[in-house]
Design a protein around this motif. Structure first.
Motif, PDB file in Angstrom:
ATOM      1  N   HIS A 130      47.275  47.963  42.666  1.00  0.00           N
ATOM      2  CA  HIS A 130      48.023  47.880  43.920  1.00  0.00           C
ATOM      3  C   HIS A 130      48.975  46.690  43.841  1.00  0.00           C
ATOM      4  N   PHE A 131      50.268  46.992  43.676  1.00  0.00           N
ATOM      5  CA  PHE A 131      51.293  45.963  43.632  1.00  0.00           C
ATOM      6  C   PHE A 131      51.845  45.756  45.040  1.00  0.00           C
ATOM      7  N   PRO A 132      52.126  44.513  45.414  1.00  0.00           N
ATOM      8  CA  PRO A 132      52.611  44.260  46.776  1.00  0.00           C
ATOM      9  C   PRO A 132      54.033  44.770  46.969  1.00  0.00           C
ATOM     10  N   ALA A 133      54.332  45.208  48.185  1.00  0.00           N
ATOM     11  CA  ALA A 133      55.698  45.639  48.491  1.00  0.00           C
ATOM     12  C   ALA A 133      56.656  44.446  48.454  1.00  0.00           C
ATOM     13  N   ASP A 134      56.218  43.306  48.955  1.00  0.00           N
ATOM     14  CA  ASP A 134      56.993  42.068  48.881  1.00  0.00           C
ATOM     15  C   ASP A 134      56.572  41.340  47.609  1.00  0.00           C
ATOM     16  N   GLN A 135      57.477  41.282  46.640  1.00  0.00           N
ATOM     17  CA  GLN A 135      57.105  40.809  45.306  1.00  0.00           C
ATOM     18  C   GLN A 135      57.353  39.321  45.071  1.00  0.00           C
ATOM     19  N   MET A 136      57.876  38.604  46.059  1.00  0.00           N
ATOM     20  CA  MET A 136      58.248  37.219  45.805  1.00  0.00           C
ATOM     21  C   MET A 136      57.040  36.346  45.475  1.00  0.00           C
ATOM     22  N   GLY A 137      55.894  36.605  46.106  1.00  0.00           N
ATOM     23  CA  GLY A 137      54.689  35.846  45.779  1.00  0.00           C
ATOM     24  C   GLY A 137      54.243  36.103  44.359  1.00  0.00           C
ATOM     25  N   LEU A 138      54.338  37.357  43.920  1.00  0.00           N
ATOM     26  CA  LEU A 138      53.977  37.706  42.544  1.00  0.00           C
ATOM     27  C   LEU A 138      54.950  37.076  41.557  1.00  0.00           C
ATOM     28  N   ILE A 139      56.238  37.115  41.869  1.00  0.00           N
ATOM     29  CA  ILE A 139      57.243  36.509  40.988  1.00  0.00           C
ATOM     30  C   ILE A 139      56.995  35.009  40.842  1.00  0.00           C
ATOM     31  N   ALA A 140      56.675  34.349  41.951  1.00  0.00           N
ATOM     32  CA  ALA A 140      56.407  32.909  41.902  1.00  0.00           C
ATOM     33  C   ALA A 140      55.197  32.611  41.028  1.00  0.00           C
ATOM     34  N   ALA A 141      54.147  33.420  41.168  1.00  0.00           N
ATOM     35  CA  ALA A 141      52.937  33.208  40.368  1.00  0.00           C
ATOM     36  C   ALA A 141      53.200  33.471  38.891  1.00  0.00           C
ATOM     37  N   MET A 142      53.964  34.528  38.571  1.00  0.00           N
ATOM     38  CA  MET A 142      54.264  34.837  37.173  1.00  0.00           C
ATOM     39  C   MET A 142      55.123  33.746  36.548  1.00  0.00           C
ATOM     40  N   ASN A 143      56.051  33.191  37.313  1.00  0.00           N
ATOM     41  CA  ASN A 143      56.911  32.140  36.766  1.00  0.00           C
ATOM     42  C   ASN A 143      56.123  30.895  36.377  1.00  0.00           C
ATOM     43  N   LYS A 144      54.959  30.714  36.990  1.00  0.00           N
ATOM     44  CA  LYS A 144      54.110  29.558  36.673  1.00  0.00           C
ATOM     45  C   LYS A 144      52.923  29.950  35.795  1.00  0.00           C
ATOM     46  N   ALA A 145      52.876  31.239  35.358  1.00  0.00           N
ATOM     47  CA  ALA A 145      51.711  31.748  34.619  1.00  0.00           C
ATOM     48  C   ALA A 145      50.428  31.432  35.374  1.00  0.00           C
ATOM     49  N   ASP A 146      50.491  31.581  36.681  1.00  0.00           N
ATOM     50  CA  ASP A 146      49.368  31.289  37.577  1.00  0.00           C
ATOM     51  C   ASP A 146      48.545  32.565  37.747  1.00  0.00           C
ATOM     52  N   TYR A 147      47.533  32.734  36.900  1.00  0.00           N
ATOM     53  CA  TYR A 147      46.765  33.977  36.916  1.00  0.00           C
ATOM     54  C   TYR A 147      45.979  34.143  38.217  1.00  0.00           C
ATOM     55  N   ALA A 148      45.468  33.043  38.754  1.00  0.00           N
ATOM     56  CA  ALA A 148      44.752  33.133  40.031  1.00  0.00           C
ATOM     57  C   ALA A 148      45.702  33.609  41.130  1.00  0.00           C
ATOM     58  N   GLY A 149      46.921  33.070  41.130  1.00  0.00           N
ATOM     59  CA  GLY A 149      47.910  33.500  42.101  1.00  0.00           C
ATOM     60  C   GLY A 149      48.310  34.947  41.911  1.00  0.00           C
ATOM     61  N   MET A 150      48.419  35.387  40.659  1.00  0.00           N
ATOM     62  CA  MET A 150      48.765  36.780  40.376  1.00  0.00           C
ATOM     63  C   MET A 150      47.668  37.721  40.860  1.00  0.00           C
ATOM     64  N   LYS A 151      46.418  37.291  40.694  1.00  0.00           N
ATOM     65  CA  LYS A 151      45.308  38.138  41.161  1.00  0.00           C
ATOM     66  C   LYS A 151      45.222  38.174  42.682  1.00  0.00           C
ATOM     67  N   GLY A 152      45.837  37.204  43.324  1.00  0.00           N
ATOM     68  CA  GLY A 152      45.927  37.248  44.775  1.00  0.00           C
ATOM     69  C   GLY A 152      46.968  38.239  45.259  1.00  0.00           C
ATOM     70  N   GLU A 153      47.886  38.618  44.367  1.00  0.00           N
ATOM     71  CA  GLU A 153      48.964  39.541  44.721  1.00  0.00           C
ATOM     72  C   GLU A 153      48.699  40.967  44.245  1.00  0.00           C
ATOM     73  N   VAL A 154      48.135  41.110  43.056  1.00  0.00           N
ATOM     74  CA  VAL A 154      47.852  42.429  42.470  1.00  0.00           C
ATOM     75  C   VAL A 154      46.353  42.690  42.578  1.00  0.00           C
ATOM     76  N   LYS A 155      45.997  43.873  43.047  1.00  0.00           N
ATOM     77  CA  LYS A 155      44.589  44.223  43.216  1.00  0.00           C
ATOM     78  C   LYS A 155      44.253  45.468  42.396  1.00  0.00           C
ATOM     79  N   LEU A 156      42.979  45.611  42.036  1.00  0.00           N
ATOM     80  CA  LEU A 156      42.517  46.737  41.226  1.00  0.00           C
ATOM     81  C   LEU A 156      41.472  47.526  42.001  1.00  0.00           C
ATOM     82  N   TYR A 157      41.715  48.843  42.116  1.00  0.00           N
ATOM     83  CA  TYR A 157      40.801  49.720  42.851  1.00  0.00           C
ATOM     84  C   TYR A 157      40.539  50.989  42.037  1.00  0.00           C
ATOM     85  N   ARG A 158      39.593  51.775  42.503  1.00  0.00           N
ATOM     86  CA  ARG A 158      39.389  53.101  41.922  1.00  0.00           C
ATOM     87  C   ARG A 158      40.585  53.978  42.262  1.00  0.00           C
TER      88      ARG A 158
END
Length: 255
Positions: A161-189
């Protein structure tokens, strides 16, 4: 390749990317690109295209963008990329080191991920971060990477599940912040409903009602296919209109 040579190779004099339609208006090109690429993403997801390794990333990029650009699917070899998104500066993998990084991602990250019956969110996030840094193509890297990883997840009976608003994910990826990325992207069945806390609502979709463009989808998988095709194409500074969304839904109904 010098900056001026790079600009002239890929862009018209006004900065619009050179394209097969010879469109010089950047806004007009954005809409054509949204329409074509969203259609192609839905086709790939609907067909459950199978991923075997990182080389499939280039196949997907070519499939998504070949109708638009001559360089679709071609990995950068002689130029580097620097982009600015909002307040963030992004420097992609230098072209000279792409082959080494490619082998690392393919062998050390994707091979164990693909071999796992149920990959973890940590594995997906690490792959996402490394492929994003790789940024092997002139444009369309984010859309290609999300489609690539979503196809892997589907192979495993999972859903990213990728967020519709991607700016938080972009910010986390730019810092290689895996904890932040996991706060934005979720995994479900894949066949599991989102928890209420994760359900999103925007002007063109409603996760709880499974509605897109005011049309309700009885099938969760169909809803996710169309929503992903749209959300993956929403990027900084541009969003589709409600009519654009309805056109995507109409196209999917005909598949």
């Amino acid at each position: 390749m010098a900056d001026q040579d790079l600009f002239q190779s890929f862009s018209y004099s006004n900065g619009c990317l050179k394209n097969r339609f010879n469109i010089h208006d950047p806004q007009a090109l954005q809409l054509v690109e949204f329409t074509i690429v969203s259609h192609q993403i839905m086709i790939l997801l609907n067909r459950n295209y199978q991923i075997h390794g990182l080389d499939d990333l280039s196949s997907i990029h070519h499939f998504l963008f070949a109708d638009l650009y001559d360089w679709a699917g071609q990995v950068r070899t002689n130029y580097d990329l620097h982009k600015r998104t909002g307040d963030f500066d992004f420097y992609a993998q230098p072209a000279t080191t792409i082959p080494t990084a490619w082998r690392y991602i393919d062998g050390n990250l994707l091979k164990p991920l693909l071999a796992s019956d149920q990959p973890t969110l940590d594995q997906y996030v690490e792959a996402l971060d490394n492929i994003n840094t790789l940024h092997p193509y002139r444009e369309g890297n984010g859309r290609t990477t999300k489609t690539f990883l979503q196809l892997i997840a589907r192979q495993k009976g999972q859903y990213l599940h990728f967020p519709a608003d991607q700016m938080g994910l972009i910010a986390a990826m730019n810092k290689a912040d895996y904890a932040g990325m996991k706060g934005e992207v979720k995994l479900y069945r894949l066949d599991g409903e989102l928890p209420k806390s994760a359900a999103e609502t925007d002007y063109y979709f409603d996760d709880r009602q499974k509605m897109l463009g005011h049309e309700k989808f009885p099938s969760l998988l169909d809803y996710r296919t169309v929503k992903d095709a749209i959300v993956f194409n929403v990027y900084e500074g541009w969003h589709p209109s409600k009519q654009d969304v309805r056109n995507v839904v109409d196209f999917y109904r005909k598949l």
